[in-house]
Design an enzyme around this catalytic site. Sequence first.
Site, PDB file in Angstrom:
ATOM      1  N   GLY A   1       0.814  -1.206   0.000  1.00 35.16           N
ATOM      2  CA  GLY A   1       0.000   0.000   0.000  1.00 35.16           C
ATOM      3  C   GLY A   1       0.848   1.257   0.000  1.00 35.16           C
ATOM      4  N   SER A   2       0.346   2.303   0.623  1.00 38.25           N
ATOM      5  CA  SER A   2       0.939   3.637   0.478  1.00 38.25           C
ATOM      6  C   SER A   2       2.313   3.801   1.106  1.00 38.25           C
ATOM      7  CB  SER A   2      -0.015   4.688   1.055  1.00 38.25           C
ATOM      8  OG  SER A   2      -1.201   4.741   0.288  1.00 38.25           O
TER       9      SER A   2
END
Length: 651
Positions: free
Chosen positions: A358-359
Site C-alpha cells: 500500500g501507500s
Amino acid sequence: MADSGKQPPRRRVPGPARPDRPANRRTPGPGARPARRPAQPRPAAPQALRLGSPRPRLRMVSLALTLVLIAFVVRLLQVQAVDAGTYAAKAEKNRYVGYTLAAERGGITDRNGVALAASVDAYDITADPTMFTRKALKTSDGPEQAAALLAPILGQDQAALAKKLRAKGQYVLLARRQTPQVWKQIKDLKSALATKAESDPGTVNALAGVFSVASSKRVYPNGDLAAGILGWVNYDGKGGGGVERQLEQELAGQDGKIRYAQSGGRQVPTAGSTETPAVPGSDVELTIDRDIQWAAQNAISEQVKESKADRGYVIVQDTRTGEILAMANSPGFDPNDLSKADGASLHNWSLEDAYEPGSTAKVMSMAAVLEEGAATPDTHVVVPNRLHRGDRLFRDDIDHPTWYLTLNGVLAKSSNIGTILATGQLGETQQEANKVLYSYLRKFGLGSHTGLDFPGETKGILAPPEEWSTSQQYTIPFGQGVSINAMQAASVYSTIANGGVRVDPTLVRGTKGPDGRFTPAEKPGKTRVVSAGTAKTLAKMLESVVDDREGTGTKARIPGYRVAGKTGTANRVDPATGKYRGYTSSFAGFAPADQPRVTVYCAIQNATKGSYFGGQICGPVYKKVMEFALKTLQVPPTGAAAANLPVTFTP
C-alpha cells in the site's frame, strides 16, 4: 639172618571192644590216620549266577568317554582358536554397552547478553529389555509391572511403555529430556524396590532395568518473547524453526560416545571404558534488544487483540548498522510448550508473509522521481477526484474536490492519483517510466531476499516491467500489484534514514565458541540506492505526513522529537481464496527525522473492529515502540525545528 634193610611187618593186636563203637571198627594205632567220619547228608546249595567278563563293558565306557573328550577338545579348539574372534565379538557385544553423549546446545542471548534460550540439565530415561524377561525377573509380566510404575511419572501410555520394554536388544529409549525431578522420582522408586527385594525374595524389582543418560533440555526463560525469531527445538533435540533451525550447526555442537562393561545393568568399574567427549555448541548473540522486543511485542499484541485482526508484526531496526533490534509477531507462541501452540502462530510472519504494502511504498516512487530530477518537493500537482488510466478509473481513499498539492503534499496526503501523475514523469512513455521505477524498486530490495537467510523467508513478488499488466503500470507506484514482507518494508525506510545507502539487515551479532572466543558475524553488504541529498529531502517530506495537520500520520507524533513516517492502507489478498478481502494497515518511519537512529515498521492484517486505516491503528503502535526505543537507546531530541515543507499551493 642178615639184615636186608626191610622192616618186618608189624603185628596188630586187637584191643578190647568199645561198647560205643562197632566191634568190627578198628582203633587206629599210633601214627595211623584218623578214621573218616561217615558223610553227613548236605542240603542242596543254590546254583550260582555266573557273570560275563567285564572287559567289553569297560571298553565301551572308555570309548564313549574318549569320544566325549574328543568332542570337547574339538569344540574348545573351535572356540579358542578357529572362531575365537567371532565369539570374542559376541561376548563384547553382550558385555559392553554404548551410549551417545549429547552435546550441550549453545545458548542464545540478546545484544546485551540476556539469555533468550538456554539448556538445562535433563535425563533421557532408557531401559535394557533383556532385564525384563521372565528369566531375569522370575515373572512373565515384568514389562507390564514396570510400565504401570513409569506411566504416571513419564506421562505416557502404559501399553506403549510395556511394548518398548519387550523390544529386542539391550537398549530402548523410554523418554527424552526429562527433568532431574522426574529421574529422581524413578531412581527413588527403583531403590525402594531393590531394598524390599533384598529382605523379601518374593518382591520383584520391576525397575531394575531402567536407567538414565545425562542430557539437556531447551528452555526459553522469557516465554513467548521473540518466539518467532528464536523458533524451537524438536523432540530429537534439533532446531525446528527460527534461529534454532537456521544456526543448528553452530548451536548443536558434536555428540560424544561412551562404551563400558556392564553386569546386571551396572557398570563394571574395573573393566575399563572408552569415551569420546561431546563438544558443546557455540553460543549465539543476536542483535535483538530484549527490552525493545518486549515493548514491540506488547504494543502489537494489544492492537491486534483490540482490532480483532488476523495478525500483526513490528520491526525495529538500527538505521546506521542494519541491526534488527526487535521483530515481534502477534499472535505468538510459547516454545516451552508447543502443545498449546496454534500451527499458524509458529511462523515468523514478519519474514514469511508476502502482502501488498500500500501507500508506505509511495516513498520509493518519490525517491525515484526526486533522484531522476523529474520533480521537486515544491512541484505543483493538480489532483482530480478521479483519474482514468488504461482500463481503470483510479481514486484516492476518500472523495474530494480537485486538490492543488505540491509533490510534498502528494506524499503527506497519500494521494494515489498524485503518485500516478508524478511517476508518469519518469520517462517519455509509460513503458520507459515503468522500467525506471522498477530499477529503483529492485535497488531498495524488493523481489529479493533480505540477506537474513531466515527459514521460510519470502522474497515477495515483483514482476519485471514488461510483464506488468495495464493496471499494474499505475497501481505499483502506490503499492498495489507488488508484494513484500515486513522486513523489506522496514529496510526501505532505513535506507532513506541512512542517507540513501541500503545496509543488509542483520539478526546475528556473532558466536562464542566453547573456548570462550567471540567471533563477530560478517559485515553486512551495502548498496547506494539514492543520493544523500535525495534521502535528506525525502526525510523532510516524510515529516509532513506526521507533523502537518494535512498529514495522515498525526497519531505517530512524539513530543520533543522530529518524526518521519508514512501511513499505508492496502487491499488485502486473502491467502485462502486468492481474492481481495479486508485490508493491510501499516505505518513506517524513523526518528529523529534530522539525525535518524531508529526505524520502526508496523503492519496489521485484516482488522475487523474499529478503523482499518494504517494511520489510525498502526500510528499509535509506532509511537509507543519508537518512544520506548529512543529512551532505551538514550537518543536525545535534536532540538532543531521541523522543515515544514508546503503541502498545497494556490492555483
